[in-house]
Design a protein around this motif. Structure first.
Motif, PDB file in Angstrom:
ATOM      1  N   THR A 125       2.333 -19.205 -12.705  1.00 23.79           N
ATOM      2  CA  THR A 125       1.137 -18.510 -12.211  1.00 23.79           C
ATOM      3  C   THR A 125       1.541 -17.402 -11.242  1.00 23.79           C
ATOM      4  O   THR A 125       2.671 -16.953 -11.223  1.00 23.79           O
ATOM      5  N   SER A 168      -0.289 -26.607 -16.220  1.00 27.57           N
ATOM      6  CA  SER A 168       0.558 -26.700 -17.404  1.00 27.57           C
ATOM      7  C   SER A 168       2.043 -26.547 -17.071  1.00 27.57           C
ATOM      8  O   SER A 168       2.883 -26.603 -17.960  1.00 27.57           O
ATOM      9  N   GLN A 216     -13.519 -21.222 -25.091  1.00 31.15           N
ATOM     10  CA  GLN A 216     -12.780 -20.535 -24.053  1.00 31.15           C
ATOM     11  C   GLN A 216     -12.299 -21.486 -22.954  1.00 31.15           C
ATOM     12  O   GLN A 216     -11.591 -21.076 -22.053  1.00 31.15           O
ATOM     13  N   ILE A 217     -12.693 -22.738 -23.012  1.00 32.28           N
ATOM     14  CA  ILE A 217     -12.278 -23.717 -22.014  1.00 32.28           C
ATOM     15  C   ILE A 217     -10.984 -24.370 -22.473  1.00 32.28           C
ATOM     16  O   ILE A 217     -10.928 -24.969 -23.546  1.00 32.28           O
ATOM     17  N   ASN A 218      -9.934 -24.230 -21.683  1.00 31.86           N
ATOM     18  CA  ASN A 218      -8.652 -24.844 -22.023  1.00 31.86           C
ATOM     19  C   ASN A 218      -8.756 -26.357 -21.849  1.00 31.86           C
ATOM     20  O   ASN A 218      -8.970 -26.839 -20.727  1.00 31.86           O
ATOM     21  N   PRO A 219      -8.610 -27.146 -22.906  1.00 33.79           N
ATOM     22  CA  PRO A 219      -8.793 -28.596 -22.806  1.00 33.79           C
ATOM     23  C   PRO A 219      -7.845 -29.271 -21.820  1.00 33.79           C
ATOM     24  O   PRO A 219      -8.239 -30.205 -21.127  1.00 33.79           O
ATOM     25  N   ASP A 220      -6.603 -28.804 -21.749  1.00 35.05           N
ATOM     26  CA  ASP A 220      -5.631 -29.438 -20.854  1.00 35.05           C
ATOM     27  C   ASP A 220      -6.000 -29.223 -19.386  1.00 35.05           C
ATOM     28  O   ASP A 220      -6.010 -30.167 -18.592  1.00 35.05           O
ATOM     29  N   SER A 221      -6.285 -27.969 -19.026  1.00 39.73           N
ATOM     30  CA  SER A 221      -6.645 -27.704 -17.634  1.00 39.73           C
ATOM     31  C   SER A 221      -8.007 -28.305 -17.298  1.00 39.73           C
ATOM     32  O   SER A 221      -8.229 -28.777 -16.180  1.00 39.73           O
ATOM     33  N   ALA A 222      -8.915 -28.316 -18.285  1.00 36.26           N
ATOM     34  CA  ALA A 222     -10.229 -28.917 -18.053  1.00 36.26           C
ATOM     35  C   ALA A 222     -10.100 -30.416 -17.804  1.00 36.26           C
ATOM     36  O   ALA A 222     -10.780 -30.981 -16.935  1.00 36.26           O
ATOM     37  N   SER A 224       3.096 -23.757 -15.694  1.00 34.68           N
ATOM     38  CA  SER A 224       3.324 -22.315 -15.632  1.00 34.68           C
ATOM     39  C   SER A 224       3.458 -21.885 -14.173  1.00 34.68           C
ATOM     40  O   SER A 224       2.882 -22.498 -13.274  1.00 34.68           O
TER      41      SER A 224
END
Length: 364
Positions: free
Chosen positions: A343, A339, A12-18, A341
């Motif tokens: 938001t 990303s 559930q952890i987005n790799p890019d935002s993480a 986006s």
């Protein structure tokens, strides 16, 4: 429980935002990272050498990282409770009295100097400033809930109304704030624009409200809801502020330049070149930083936090953007997700898109 089931939350952890949070050392991230080449897992804010992205894995908890075969970092001790969390919670429990550094040192097991230095590095403010900000927030909330000024002052932990007024950054007296702006005179004007109906409101100190909505009535409602008991008066001369807002989108002009170009009425011109922003010291810093983002450009919330010298305050920066009372001229629409986006946007994501598109078209 199988290993696959144990590791499920990791998905559930987005790799890019993480990764973005790891690079900015965002200590509010709420998860851990592990490095394949060392076999160690750490807190996001660990001071160890930054790893290569291809060697990083993210985990929601220390148990997940351990189950995957990684061992805890001895530097940031991710399996132990952070002493600064104990300091923060102690401050939050004791807003009604002074909390000396020596007391925080006992709570954390650190020296007073280390508490002061590490707390400021973690939260971007000193322990004393953090306590004052929380008191101010409690004070404003109590006033809005209908508490008397006297009760709100002392329940928030302030020693006098003057100290409460100074710390809370109300933009008016506590009594007027508590009464929904009662006695405050605000002129306003509305107009249809390519971005929806725009309303501007101004006090004798300058522009205090700029909102966008789908209809004229809805736009005017936003001002009445923000200042329900203020003396609101329609003022056609304030349409120059709407022209200034549109000029900032199409030409990148600041408020004073746009008003001079529009030959604003002499009666209020000096005051209308100012923006009457009302918020905490932190919010004012964020809103000022928004005004420095060039037209046609964007920043992510984490980039803005780093530019402010507060890389660990991404969430707080995002919250301050969401509370911006002066859209367009304080361009929170120029802040986007990691990303790219759009938001959320207080005035509607589609309006945010139109504002950014208009700025890019004019820039090109």
């Amino acid at each position: 429980m199988t290993a696959t089931a144990q590791l499920a939350p990791q998905l559930q952890i987005n790799p890019d935002s993480a990764w973005e949070k790891l690079i900015s050392r965002d200590k509010t991230a709420g998860f851990l990272y592990a490095v394949l080449t060392t076999g160690v897992f750490c807190r996001i804010g660990c001071g160890s050498r930054p790893p290569r992205r291809e060697n990083v894995r993210f985990f929601g908890t220390a148990a997940e990282a351990s189950s995957a075969g990684f061992r805890p970092c001895q530097r940031c001790t991710p399996t132990e409770r952070d002493p600064l969390d104990r300091v923060r919670e102690h401050i939050e429990r004791n807003l009604d009295r002074a909390v000396p550094l020596a007391e925080l040192a006992r709570i954390s097991g650190l020296s007073p100097f280390t508490v002061q230095r590490n707390f400021k590095r973690e939260f971007s403010v000193s322990p004393l400033a953090y306590q004052r900000a929380l008191r101010a927030a409690r004070f404003r909330a109590a006033l809005k809930e209908g508490n008397s000024v006297t009760d709100a002052v002392y329940n928030a932990g302030f020693s006098s109304p003057s100290r409460a007024h100074e710390a809370a950054q109300l933009g008016m007296t506590p009594a007027r704030f508590a009464q929904g702006g009662k006695g405050e005179r605000i002129g306003f004007a509305t107009a249809s624009t390519p971005f929806g109906w725009m309303i501007v409101g101004a006090t004798d100190r300058g522009l205090c409200w700029l909102a966008l909505d789908g209809t004229k009535a809805a736009a005017e409602t936003t001002l009445r809801e923000e200042f329900p008991l203020a003396d609101l008066r329609r003022d056609a001369s304030l349409s120059t502020l709407i022209d200034a807002a549109l000029a900032s989108v199409h030409e990148g002009s600041d408020l004073s330049h746009s008003l001079r170009s529009a030959e604003a009425p002499n009666s209020q011109e000096a005051n209308l070149t100012s923006i009457d922003l009302r918020g905490t010291v932190f919010q004012l810093r964020v809103w000022n930083a928004l005004r420095q983002i060039p037209r046609g450009q964007t920043r992510t919330y984490s980039q803005l936090a780093r530019e402010l010298g507060m890389p660990n305050s991404t969430r707080a920066v995002a919250r301050a953007c969401a509370l911006n009372r002066v859209s367009v001229l304080v361009p929170c629409h120029r802040v986007v997700g990691v990303s790219g986006s759009l938001t959320g946007y207080r005035w509607g994501v589609e309006r945010k898109r139109k504002l950014l598109d208009a700025e890019k078209e004019r820039r090109s």
